[in-house]
Design an enzyme around this catalytic site. Sequence first.
Site, mmCIF file in Angstrom:
data_model
loop_
_atom_site.group_PDB
_atom_site.id
_atom_site.type_symbol
_atom_site.label_atom_id
_atom_site.label_comp_id
_atom_site.label_asym_id
_atom_site.label_seq_id
_atom_site.Cartn_x
_atom_site.Cartn_y
_atom_site.Cartn_z
ATOM 1 C CB SER A 120 -0.932 -0.013 1.212
ATOM 2 O OG SER A 120 -1.641 1.205 1.316
ATOM 3 C CD GLN A 175 -3.738 9.489 8.938
ATOM 4 O OE1 GLN A 175 -3.195 10.331 9.644
ATOM 5 N NE2 GLN A 175 -4.929 9.672 8.390
ATOM 6 N N GLY A 194 2.107 5.825 -0.751
ATOM 7 C CA GLY A 194 2.952 6.527 0.206
ATOM 8 C C GLY A 194 2.416 6.373 1.622
ATOM 9 C CD GLU A 225 8.662 -0.769 16.489
ATOM 10 O OE1 GLU A 225 9.382 -1.776 16.313
ATOM 11 O OE2 GLU A 225 8.403 -0.295 17.616
ATOM 12 N NE ARG A 226 0.398 -3.475 10.707
ATOM 13 C CZ ARG A 226 -0.450 -2.952 9.846
ATOM 14 N NH1 ARG A 226 -0.760 -1.653 9.927
ATOM 15 N NH2 ARG A 226 -1.005 -3.688 8.912
ATOM 16 N NE ARG A 227 1.190 4.411 10.969
ATOM 17 C CZ ARG A 227 0.951 5.446 11.750
ATOM 18 N NH1 ARG A 227 0.955 6.668 11.251
ATOM 19 N NH2 ARG A 227 0.715 5.273 13.030
ATOM 20 C CB ALA A 271 -7.780 -4.401 13.555
#
Length: 296
Positions: free
Chosen positions: A66, A74, A71, A94-96, A132
């Site tokens: 994605s 957020q 890009g 941190e995941r991003r 989630a």
Amino acid sequence: MSEKKERRGLGRGLSALMADVNLGAAPQENAPRRADFYVPIEKIEPNPDQPRRTFAPEALQELAASIREKGVIQPLIVRKHPGRAEHYEIVAGERRWRAAQMAQVHELPVIVRDFSDTEVLEVAIIENIQRADLNPLEEALGYRQLMDRFGHTQEKLAEALSKSRSHIANLLRLLQLPDELQEMLREGRLTAGHARALLTADDPHGLARQIVANGLSVRETERLAKKGGESTKKSTRSPRPTEKDADTRALEADLSAAMGMSVAIDHQPDGAGRVSISYKDLDQLDQLCQLLSNFR
């Protein structure tokens, strides 16, 4: 001056921290928050005290795909690195950051916040609770950390996180399960409903094995847990008088009416006895605790 210092040390409040986490964890399809600026990815470092240690590779691959296409929409929430000049430490996102590395992105949008070490940890726990893919046990551990480390009450967490108090209370009860059953819950072999029923079972390990082997529903599990408890009570219960005297029954009725709950009195011939108070929900338990605390 000392008063200002003390107030700062107490943190900025759960609701204010929640606002920042919601900015950082918002889905990418939502309207993006304006970043303060962009930072080279090599100058951004993860929080070493981040309570989340595992990131699903498949989910990271999906996010990286994605990011390659759209890009990083957020921005990450960061603070200035406490030990390295011109570097930043991740507060939320941190995941991003990990997915952006996989997507070979060279710089990331950030929002800079002046958080203390304590607030960074608090935000990290809150962000994890909002994931989630969180399993019930992980969510319960997050609530327990917020309560034990930062003194938040169940009521305060429920209000700030838009959860019901009973939801939080029921999840916290899961932490009472034996380690083996917690692992089964973590792996998804048991649901939270199964686990809550096991808390009242006489042989939780045996019943858990039945659930997995026979694919028992939560309702079936509850029925078996209750049946086992009733049979044990019948076999171990000492003989009781067949009829209570009129005075005892009248006193039970008076206490039940005064408290709004069912009160039972077991009075023995030797003068000893027991008073049992039954509550029907968590609200009544709260009322009972308040009543008892007034006697201190």
